[in-house]
Design an enzyme around this catalytic site. Sequence first.
Site, PDB file in Angstrom:
ATOM      1  CG  ASP A 281      22.377 -88.041 -20.303  1.00  0.00           C
ATOM      2  OD1 ASP A 281      21.415 -88.114 -19.519  1.00  0.00           O
ATOM      3  OD2 ASP A 281      22.250 -87.791 -21.512  1.00  0.00           O
TER       4      ASP A 281
ATOM      5  CG  HIS B 150      18.682 -89.608 -10.178  1.00  0.00           C
ATOM      6  ND1 HIS B 150      19.347 -89.085 -11.261  1.00  0.00           N
ATOM      7  CD2 HIS B 150      17.350 -89.417 -10.412  1.00  0.00           C
ATOM      8  CE1 HIS B 150      18.470 -88.589 -12.126  1.00  0.00           C
ATOM      9  NE2 HIS B 150      17.252 -88.784 -11.627  1.00  0.00           N
TER      10      HIS B 150
ATOM     11  CG  LEU C  26      40.203 -84.282  -7.796  1.00  0.00           C
ATOM     12  CD1 LEU C  26      40.746 -84.241  -9.229  1.00  0.00           C
ATOM     13  CD2 LEU C  26      39.327 -85.515  -7.606  1.00  0.00           C
TER      14      LEU C  26
END
Length: 254
Positions: free
Chosen positions: A25, A42, A136
């Site tokens: 956020d 972004h 991962l």
Amino acid sequence: MSKQKQEFTGIAGKNIPRHIAIIMDGNGRWAKKRFLPRFAGHTKGVKTVGKVVEACVNRGVEYLTLFAFSSENWRRPADEVSLLMKLFRKVLVGEIKNMCANNIRLKVIGDIARFDEDLQKLIHDAEEKTAANTRLTLTICANYGGRWDIVNACNALLRSGVQPGQITEEMLSEHLSMSYAPPPDMLIRTGGEARISNFLLWQMAYSEFFFTDTYWPDFDADSLDEAILSYQKRERRFGRTSEQLVQEGVAVEK
């Protein structure tokens, strides 16, 4: 010794969370603070994803789950949504080779049927190309909502022939979008907000929460280490008392 190396040394070899979930956020506010368009935030946020993925790999985190686009985000201005979809496509095309080189598996969860067919194909291709990677598991939650996930799992169970009243927690968990992963040990939310915003509602029943004022584009390896250090100081009892943990020989996480 740099701050990052000091923090990394402090957490190394200790209780590293196996699964970290992050609500990324603050991209728009980061951009606004710098008199830039929201999309600049972004774009910078995508670069932060790469740095955090690398930091998680180096610290031995096995699962990293990122809340990229919620089912509620369709309410944002149409031009911003369009740019976000273009950015998502760019990342899927540009980062797959790097993920394979670093043994990273990619999973995308959410109601992707709402995306354009070409984006759906990119998602499926990316998942297929990285399916055998084991270092991962990076999960991107796109057009995802925790309530949608639970309802979707219940409907899947009913379609399979399970009768009302027969559904158990274990059965439902097996039909959730993240049935392939353990529940998150820790949730991190950047940007100064202190809520979970319909994210992994079922899975985070016992997750440790870490909220930071740092905007996502400014989040880095030092920020990650700060969160992990906080996690390592906590006692995870899962409904039991501290005394019970000692009696059962369970390591107390502080």
